[in-house]
Design a protein around this motif. Structure first.
Motif, mmCIF file in Angstrom:
data_model
loop_
_atom_site.group_PDB
_atom_site.id
_atom_site.type_symbol
_atom_site.label_atom_id
_atom_site.label_comp_id
_atom_site.label_asym_id
_atom_site.label_seq_id
_atom_site.Cartn_x
_atom_site.Cartn_y
_atom_site.Cartn_z
ATOM 1 N N VAL A 188 0.838 -1.197 0.000
ATOM 2 C CA VAL A 188 0.000 0.000 0.000
ATOM 3 C C VAL A 188 0.873 1.247 0.000
ATOM 4 N N ASP A 189 1.977 1.217 0.764
ATOM 5 C CA ASP A 189 2.847 2.396 0.848
ATOM 6 C C ASP A 189 3.569 2.655 -0.473
ATOM 7 N N CYS A 190 3.982 1.569 -1.142
ATOM 8 C CA CYS A 190 4.617 1.727 -2.455
ATOM 9 C C CYS A 190 3.590 2.060 -3.528
ATOM 10 N N GLY A 191 2.339 1.608 -3.315
ATOM 11 C CA GLY A 191 1.319 1.752 -4.347
ATOM 12 C C GLY A 191 1.637 0.914 -5.565
ATOM 13 N N SER A 192 2.241 -0.262 -5.333
ATOM 14 C CA SER A 192 2.734 -1.051 -6.457
ATOM 15 C C SER A 192 2.857 -2.512 -6.067
ATOM 16 N N ALA A 193 2.873 -3.361 -7.106
ATOM 17 C CA ALA A 193 3.223 -4.760 -6.914
ATOM 18 C C ALA A 193 4.700 -4.854 -6.561
ATOM 19 N N HIS A 349 -13.608 -21.544 -13.156
ATOM 20 C CA HIS A 349 -14.040 -20.277 -13.759
ATOM 21 C C HIS A 349 -14.680 -19.357 -12.721
ATOM 22 N N LEU A 350 -14.084 -19.296 -11.557
ATOM 23 C CA LEU A 350 -14.610 -18.441 -10.491
ATOM 24 C C LEU A 350 -14.196 -16.989 -10.724
ATOM 25 N N PRO A 351 -14.996 -16.030 -10.274
ATOM 26 C CA PRO A 351 -14.631 -14.615 -10.429
ATOM 27 C C PRO A 351 -13.360 -14.291 -9.647
ATOM 28 N N ILE A 352 -12.597 -13.329 -10.169
ATOM 29 C CA ILE A 352 -11.369 -12.893 -9.502
ATOM 30 C C ILE A 352 -11.604 -11.542 -8.823
ATOM 31 N N ASP A 353 -12.863 -11.187 -8.650
ATOM 32 C CA ASP A 353 -13.196 -9.856 -8.142
ATOM 33 C C ASP A 353 -12.807 -9.697 -6.678
ATOM 34 N N SER A 354 -12.469 -8.451 -6.324
ATOM 35 C CA SER A 354 -12.217 -8.103 -4.932
ATOM 36 C C SER A 354 -12.659 -6.668 -4.714
ATOM 37 N N PRO A 355 -13.279 -6.393 -3.555
ATOM 38 C CA PRO A 355 -13.676 -5.008 -3.257
ATOM 39 C C PRO A 355 -12.527 -4.172 -2.710
ATOM 40 N N LEU A 356 -11.323 -4.746 -2.600
ATOM 41 C CA LEU A 356 -10.201 -4.022 -2.008
ATOM 42 C C LEU A 356 -9.489 -3.194 -3.068
ATOM 43 N N LEU A 357 -9.257 -1.933 -2.760
ATOM 44 C CA LEU A 357 -8.591 -1.014 -3.680
ATOM 45 C C LEU A 357 -7.084 -1.014 -3.430
ATOM 46 N N GLY A 358 -6.341 -0.348 -4.316
ATOM 47 C CA GLY A 358 -4.888 -0.307 -4.213
ATOM 48 C C GLY A 358 -4.383 0.431 -2.994
#
Length: 935
Positions: A188-193, A349-358
């Protein structure tokens, strides 16, 4: 007469005190004036080459003690090959892109777009990196590291950035690069993978919860359990330590082959893995009970469950990743937040959705009071929500290892975001990498299994980052399906532009500059519209490509390199990224051997930490002790494990250094009037002890060469120190002193000793040059017979010694005798009846075997034993033997002491012209004396 003036006393300008902090910079200046590195390459132009490829340190901050260890080890290896006569080009380098530099620039310039444009921000990062490199370079040079410091490689050089993009293009053309929404470590602090190598694990406390997923259709479950009916609602219970991921749950996984049981726990019916049921019930506070039904996991596939707090259902799926190590044997599956979850979800074929933002918070449209919460807040809110809904079976705190950002030290998230990946399976990259590992020499040997295990387990390589400073992911992605455009001409146009104008050429260039006039079509869907990718390449891809833009670009180098050398953490870092990039692009490893070293700790074995106050900076060591003492410390420790350092350790090494330095000084002083070209004796003309010591020196040299070859530098230091302190200080130089000082200057006895001493000094300088580089150079400049401008042009002297077992055996017995005599004299010293051994008389009672050995040298044996008088007599039957066949008697000797040689002799006064000294000294003063055969 002043008899002191008749002695051959040592003469040398070589100082006893090293004063390394003051003298070492003078040698550096001289090396620079000589252009030493380039001259060495020219002198060895036709010699076999040895290439140690420098892993790039990061261009940020002053060098620390770990940097010093790394660079000194590399320099020792390079110079050890140099003195073997090899050509040793060494190109140092720096890693220049990435977040730490961005952070430093943001502190003064703000984020891109605030005070500076993106282009100006990148230039500020480039300027900052260049400034940091200059500071680090000066510190590395001060350590005595020999290399091409005028032409290092930098990943931010335009040619390097262009070649990095060529490597990306090569892998994309091969189909190795793809775009996906897989879970990656997200800071989260880097805002990056983050890359795998940017992750460290720390212990932390998290809520551990057991959650019941209600079975939607009780009849369906009853049929699967072969029951007529169920009298209550049943729950499949999952266990998790990340409650915040439950809003993203898409399934519950069970192992197809495990047994699962239906149990009554109070008023609840629970489905658990049979092998974990007892421990789970104990955790919930219920006694063990017999199962109501048992079934294999595969029978539960497809069973529908209610999400514990959302109005939707999720399936039971099968997964072989489910274990019986802990929990319930039923695994909460959130494909957006776990690699194994993601992989098993693909088959369903399950959804990869997540409500979590970057930013690490839930979307604002999430229900149940979770909107906008951070993961830490959700870890408290989700269990409370489950308790309210009646789905919380159990809750407790758990201490466990959790991934953290290596920069910010903050917990990471597994989060699915659209990223670019290098596939580990396409083109059999994983299998080929594992094969290349087996074809590489790993030092220490455990490194092979360490990196192989990591490669076997690692997920696909996420190579994209959401940052500002770095090499771009210079790809065009299909607007419709996201597949990258695979066109060699496009890749080369991009690389050529970057080679001319740097990465700004990509960001500022128009699409038409790169795509050209040709209409392009997606190979996957035939769509003709493409978008420029905005991401930045993982810096590990930068450094992993150095074999391409350094080893293959620089004409003095070759690929694969002979050796890569870095800390043990680089099995998951540079060693691995270099391996994967090279295997993917060239089908082989970029190195033939890999050496790893441990990390520095203080004298008590604690990790270096500013908060603890035990950090020792290399600059401080150099200012206080000199670089050679730091280099000696690096070489003296077994670098394969933790490397301790403290003031006490450095002070003890100072004593070892002084022993080596003063040995060289003694030899210099006693060869001041000696020129090997005119004064040296042939080997067969040397006195016997000298011939034997020459053989001993040759044996030590072979031991040292082998130790250098095997990268066991602590053995080199031990061998040098032992030779100086035991073989020379404890024996040879002790015995030689009389012969060197008291015999005639050009006598055979003295020239024999000087011949061997000069050869020993030639060897000692070369032995120490890779480690004590400044001291070796200082000694070299004092050599009257030096043959080159620097010690680094010198190679090992050739002893050309033949085997002589009889000589070795004879002198082994003589050394045994000498040790026994010293032991016999010690009580006289303790009782103060004698001062030195020259105050003593030694009587040897020897049997026939010892008589045969000692009788030919009886007249000179006292010089070996350092006594003033020696009597050799027959061994009487029944006499107590100190050594088999030998009895030793010692006594104080009260004859007059010769003021010239300090021996006590009965013949003082026998020479009319020199009545004050012994007959032997008188003969030497008169020019008629000569030493005999042995000593």
């Amino acid at each position: 007469m002043d008899y002191k003036s008749t002695l051959n006393l040592p003469k040398t300008d070589f100082p006893m005190q090293g004063k390394l902090p003051q003298r070492e910079p003078e040698h550096l200046a001289r090396w620079q004036e000589l252009d030493l590195y380039q001259r060495l390459l020219q002198a060895r132009a036709d010699a076999p080459s040895f290439i140690l490829h420098d892993g790039p340190p990061y261009a940020n901050g002053k060098i620390h003690i770990g940097h010093a260890v790394n660079k000194v080890l590399k320099d020792i290896i390079n110079k050890s090959r140099l003195v073997e006569g090899m050509r040793v080009p060494y190109v140092p380098g720096w890693d220049c892109h990435g977040l730490p530099i961005e952070i430093q620039v943001e502190k003064t310039q703000g984020r891109p777009g605030e005070k500076l444009s993106a282009a100006a921000f990148r230039q500020a990062c480039r300027d900052y990196a260049a400034e940091q490199i200059e500071g680090q370079k000066a510190d590395f040079i001060r350590l005595g590291i020999l290399g091409d410091w005028e032409h290092p490689y930098r990943t931010m050089d335009f040619t390097a950035e262009a070649d990095i993009l060529r490597e990306l293009g090569t892998l994309t053309l091969k189909g190795q690069v793809y775009r996906g929404a897989k879970p990656v470590h997200w800071c989260v602090d880097c805002g990056s993978a983050l890359a795998e190598a940017e992750v460290e694990y720390r212990d932390r406390s998290d809520p551990s919860i057991d959650v019941g997923f209600l079975v939607e259709d009780a009849n369906d479950l009853a049929q699967r359990l072969h029951l007529t009916r169920l009298d209550a609602e049943a729950e499949i219970v999952i266990w998790t330590t990340t409650p915040w991921t439950l809003p993203a749950n898409q399934a519950v996984a069970v192992h197809p082959d495990y047994e699962y049981v239906l149990l009554q726990a109070g008023s609840r019916l629970l489905v658990l893995a049979a092998d974990l049921a007892e421990s789970a019930l104990a955790r919930y506070g219920h006694p063990a009970t017999d199962p109501l039904a048992t079934v294999r996991g595969r029978a539960l596939e497809g069973l529908r469950l209610r999400h514990p707090f959302q109005t939707r259902s999720v399936p039971v799926i099968l997964g072989t990743h489910v274990t019986l190590d802990a929990g319930t044997g039923c695994v909460h599956t959130a494909p957006a937040h776990g690699v194994e979850d993601y992989l098993v979800a693909q088959a369903y074929h399950l959804p990869i959705d997540s409500p979590l933002l970057g930013n690490g918070r839930y979307r604002d449209d999430l229900d149940d009071g979770l909107a906008g919460l951070s993961t830490a807040e959700a870890n408290r809110a989700v269990p409370a929500l489950l308790h309210e809904r009646g789905r919380l079976v159990h809750q407790e705190k758990l201490e466990h290892s959790y991934p953290h950002c290596w920069r910010h030290k903050t917990p990471l998230l597994f989060r699915a975001t659209p990223q670019w990946f290098i596939s580990m399976e396409r083109n059999e990259l994983r299998a080929q990498a594992l094969q290349a590992i087996t074809q590489t020499r790993w030092i220490p040997a455990w490194g092979e299994e360490r990196i192989a295990d990591m490669v076997r387990k690692r997920p696909d390589w996420c190579i994209s980052r959401q940052r500002a400073w770095g090499v771009p992911v210079a790809l065009y992605a299909c607007e419709q399906c996201g597949e990258p455009l695979r066109d060699a001409a496009v890749f080369e146009r991009i690389a050529a532009a970057v080679e001319k104008g740097g990465v700004d050429a990509w960001f500022a260039g128009a699409d038409s500059d790169f795509l050209g006039a040709t209409q392009h079509h997606c190979a996957a869907c035939d769509h003709s519209e493409f978008n420029k990718v905005p991401d930045i390449l993982d810096v590990w891809f930068d450094s992993g490509s150095t074999h391409a833009f350094v080893l293959e670009r620089r004409t003095e180098l070759h690929s694969p390199a002979d050796l890569y050398l870095e800390g043990a953490d680089q099995h998951r870092g540079w060693f691995q990224s270099s391996l994967l990039e090279s295997v993917a692009s060239r089908g082989r490893a970029p190195y033939q051997a890999v050496l790893t070293h441990g990390f520095t700790v203080d004298g008590e074995g604690r990790k270096m930490s500013k908060s603890v106050g035990n950090v020792i900076a290399p600059q401080e060591i150099i200012d206080r002790y000199g670089a050679d003492i730091l280099r000696l410390w690096v070489a003296s420790e077994d670098y394969r494990g933790e490397i301790p350092i403290s003031d006490g350790i450095l002070q003890r090494l100072g004593e070892s250094y002084r022993r080596i330095r003063n040995t060289a000084r003694y030899i210099l002083g006693n060869t001041a009037d000696f020129d090997p070209r005119s004064d040296a004796l042939d080997t067969n003309a040397l006195l016997e002890m000298d011939r034997w010591m020459l053989r001993r020196c040759a044996a030590v040299q072979q031991e040292i060469r082998t130790a250098y070859e095997q990268f066991q530098f602590h053995r080199v230091v031990q061998a040098m120190h032992n030779f100086c302190s035991i073989d020379l200080g404890g024996l040879y130089l002790d015995v030689l002193k009389d012969r060197l000082y008291t015999t005639q200057a050009q006598s055979r006895a003295r020239r024999s000793a000087q011949t061997v001493l000069a050869k020993m000094l030639d060897a000692l300088i070369v032995w120490m040059a890779p480690i004590l580089s400044f001291t070796a150079e200082e000694i070299w400049q004092q050599l009257p017979w030096r043959s080159a401008d620097s010690v680094f042009f010198a190679c090992y002297p050739d002893f050309a010694e033949t085997s002589d077992p009889a000589l070795d055996g004879r002198w082994q017995r003589l050394l045994t005798l000498r040790e026994a005599v010293n032991a016999a004299l010690e009580p006289l010293r303790q009782e103060k009846k004698i001062g030195s051994a020259l105050d003593a008389q030694v009587i040897l009672h020897a049997n026939a075997d010892w008589q045969a050995l000692l009788q030919p040298m009886a007249a000179e044996l006292r010089f070996l034993l350092l006594c003033s008088d020696l009597q050799l007599r027959e061994l009487a039957p029944g006499t107590e033997e100190i050594i088999p066949g030998l009895q030793i008697a010692v006594a104080a000797y009260d004859a007059t002491k010769c003021p010239r040689c300090w021996h006590r002799r009965e013949d003082i006064g026998s020479h009319a012209e020199h009545p004050e000294i012994c007959a032997r000294c008188a003969e030497n003063v008169a020019g008629t004396g000569e030493m005999r055969e042995y000593c």
